[in-house]
Design an enzyme around this catalytic site. Structure first.
Site, PDB file in Angstrom:
ATOM      1  CG  ASP A   1      56.515  33.179  66.981  1.00  0.00           C
ATOM      2  OD1 ASP A   1      55.976  34.163  67.515  1.00  0.00           O
ATOM      3  OD2 ASP A   1      56.012  32.540  66.046  1.00  0.00           O
ATOM      4  CD  GLU A   2      62.655  34.780  64.707  1.00  0.00           C
ATOM      5  OE1 GLU A   2      62.606  34.714  63.467  1.00  0.00           O
ATOM      6  OE2 GLU A   2      62.119  35.690  65.369  1.00  0.00           O
ATOM      7  N   GLY A   3      62.382  34.846  69.958  1.00  0.00           N
ATOM      8  CA  GLY A   3      62.805  35.343  71.264  1.00  0.00           C
ATOM      9  C   GLY A   3      63.466  36.699  71.196  1.00  0.00           C
ATOM     10  CE  LYS A   4      61.667  39.429  66.087  1.00  0.00           C
ATOM     11  NZ  LYS A   4      61.018  38.104  66.018  1.00  0.00           N
TER      12      LYS A   4
ATOM     13  CE  LYS B   1      67.222  36.368  77.994  1.00  0.00           C
ATOM     14  NZ  LYS B   1      67.650  35.054  78.463  1.00  0.00           N
TER      15      LYS B   1
ATOM     16  N   GLY C   1      54.437  40.098  68.910  1.00  0.00           N
ATOM     17  CA  GLY C   1      54.220  39.798  70.319  1.00  0.00           C
ATOM     18  C   GLY C   1      55.554  39.521  70.986  1.00  0.00           C
ATOM     19  CG  HIS C   2      58.711  41.680  70.322  1.00  0.00           C
ATOM     20  ND1 HIS C   2      59.402  42.724  69.758  1.00  0.00           N
ATOM     21  CD2 HIS C   2      58.459  40.811  69.313  1.00  0.00           C
ATOM     22  CE1 HIS C   2      59.548  42.499  68.458  1.00  0.00           C
ATOM     23  NE2 HIS C   2      58.984  41.349  68.176  1.00  0.00           N
TER      24      HIS C   2
ATOM     25  CD  GLN D   1      55.662  40.880  62.199  1.00  0.00           C
ATOM     26  OE1 GLN D   1      56.200  41.798  61.617  1.00  0.00           O
ATOM     27  NE2 GLN D   1      54.809  41.085  63.177  1.00  0.00           N
TER      28      GLN D   1
ATOM     29  CB  THR E   1      54.356  39.579  58.121  1.00  0.00           C
ATOM     30  OG1 THR E   1      53.593  40.521  58.882  1.00  0.00           O
ATOM     31  CG2 THR E   1      55.684  40.200  57.712  1.00  0.00           C
TER      32      THR E   1
ATOM     33  CB  THR F   1      47.339  34.021  67.875  1.00  0.00           C
ATOM     34  OG1 THR F   1      48.437  33.085  67.827  1.00  0.00           O
ATOM     35  CG2 THR F   1      47.591  35.128  66.861  1.00  0.00           C
TER      36      THR F   1
ATOM     37  NE  ARG G   1      55.237  30.850  68.790  1.00  0.00           N
ATOM     38  CZ  ARG G   1      55.644  31.293  69.963  1.00  0.00           C
ATOM     39  NH1 ARG G   1      56.417  30.525  70.724  1.00  0.00           N
ATOM     40  NH2 ARG G   1      55.290  32.478  70.392  1.00  0.00           N
TER      41      ARG G   1
END
Length: 433
Positions: A14-17, A19, A41-42, A220, A235, A299, A303
């Site tokens: 969830d780091e913002g990969k 974008k 989930g990008h 992930q 994961t 989901t 967080r």
């Protein structure tokens, strides 16, 4: 630019990969997903529209980019169908621009059933997309690859055998019944496959022989790596750089000239269970969550939030041998008077400066913080270095000195155009701090 660029999550995902990959894909010919599945989930906001891609490589949003789903992924044909239909509805064609490995394994309906049962028992915090069981079947030699779908007789035999296996688990272990029907799963699988059969090929050979520029997109984050992360709260694949070779079918030497970049938030989050040394409870954690909009794109779960854990980040830097870091969501910290960063752990009076493997040690460790002064000015939407307040630059420099690698870019908002280059990527000239 380098011919090969690898973008990896440096924290717990969830780091913002999404974008970042979307932004940098503009300069590359091919983008490759090589591990995980629709548990990713990008999220990308492009041309005023929001895209959430779970399975497709993010670069597919650029009309010149070839997207590759490599062999290390587990593919849910239902998700693939929905995502491609979503692209068509928004006027984005993928014809001639998407390749799927014939060695990729499938996520089947019985995997999702098992995922639900296992999660009820263990509470690890999975996305319930069937990813873990799909990998379990893969390594248990019960998996079904896309290549197997051309042999209908063998395919039916595999499905029939797997449904009987799952039936035994449901009834004898969990004391539950199921409504899985091998014949129906067989017919539905072939029907879905017939729509996308033309996309399937030997992706490893394509990547090995192409002279196009390549961007490899991790899903992930490093701290969720099945081997090197906070096991068992991880994961089901190698989400660090360790996954590159087995996920693509390419030798480690193939990546020796690649440029490796880690994406990290300016603070820390994670979803689901597992140790989280810098987690903030109460109002401080809620404040970070609300300011950062920290709810999962896959989901919808809230967080867990905390201050930046530099022990974990340095571990990710060393494990992946990052050449640089891209920092996201710095603006979330704009209103804080003071900002803490974790520089060590205290475990029963012992100072730990390296990320431990032991779950017990992690769960019992307390963060050792250094406190930095906040900058109390907005950095949101900044596009030039001169727009950053000195306090923000000091915060970035502290991260660089601790981790030993440069912060090369800031993402200053969710849109493509909201970013600032801080350092020089190959063939991209920028000012320095």
């Amino acid at each position: 630019m380098d011919r090969k660029l690898v973008i990896l999550g440096a924290q717990w995902g969830d780091e913002g990969k999404g974008k970042i990959v979307d932004l940098l894909s503009e300069n590359y010919d091919v983008t490759v997903r090589y591990q995980g599945g629709s548990n990713a989930g990008h999220t990308v906001i492009a041309n005023g529209e929001k895209f959430i891609l779970h399975l497709l490589p993010t670069g597919i949003l650029h009309n010149h980019v070839v997207g590759v789903i490599a062999q290390g992924m587990v593919v849910d044909l239902d998700v693939l169908d929905r995502e491609l239909e979503g692209l068509r509805e928004k006027g984005i064609g993928y014809e001639g621009r998407l390749l799927v490995s014939d060695r990729a394994h499938l996520v089947m309906p019985y995997h999702k059933l098992l995922d639900r049962l296992f999660e009820k028992k263990s509470g690890i915090g999975t996305t319930l997309r069937g990813i873990g069981p799909a990998y379990m079947f893969k390594f248990g030699r019960k998996g079904i690859r896309l290549a197997d779908l051309d042999d209908e007789r063998r395919l039916y035999s595999l499905i029939e055998e797997n449904v009987a296996f799952v039936k035994d688990i449901c009834e004898k272990v969990f004391c539950e019944n199921h409504d899985l029907d091998a014949g129906r799963i067989f017919e539905e699988t072939l029907e879905k496959y017939s729509k996308y059969r033309g996309l399937v090929r030997d992706v490893s050979q394509y990547l090995l022989r192409t002279d196009k520029t390549l961007l490899f997109e991790g899903a992930q984050g490093t701290m969720l790596d099945v081997d090197m992360g906070t096991y068992p709260y991880v994961t089901s694949s190698n989400s660090s750089a360790l996954g590159l070779s087995n996920g693509t079918g390419l030798s480690p030497k193939f990546f020796s000239d690649a440029y490796f970049v880690g994406v990290a938030k300016a603070y820390t989050t994670r979803v689901g269970g597992g140790p989280f040394p810098t987690e903030l409870e109460g109002e401080e954690g809620k404040r970070l969550r609300d300011l950062g909009g920290e709810y999962g794109s896959t989901t919808g779960r809230p967080r867990r939030c905390g201050w930046l854990d530099l022990v974990a980040l340095k571990y990710a830097v060393e494990l992946n041998h990052f050449d640089g870091i891209i920092l996201t969501k710095l603006d979330v910290l704009d209103t804080f008077d003071e900002i803490k960063v974790c520089v060590a752990y205290d475990y029963e009076g012992e100072r730990l400066e390296h990320f431990p493997a032991s779950l017990k040690v992690l769960e019992s460790s307390r963060p050792v913080y250094e406190t930095l002064r906040g900058w109390k000015r907005s950095t949101k939407g900044a596009k030039e270095l001169k727009e950053l307040p000195q306090g923000a630059k000091d915060y970035i420099r502290f991260i660089e000195e601790f981790t030993g690698v440069p912060v090369i870019m800031l993402s200053t908002g969710p849109r493509r155009e909201e970013f600032v280059w801080l350092r020089e990527l190959p063939q991209i000239k920028v000012s320095s701090l």
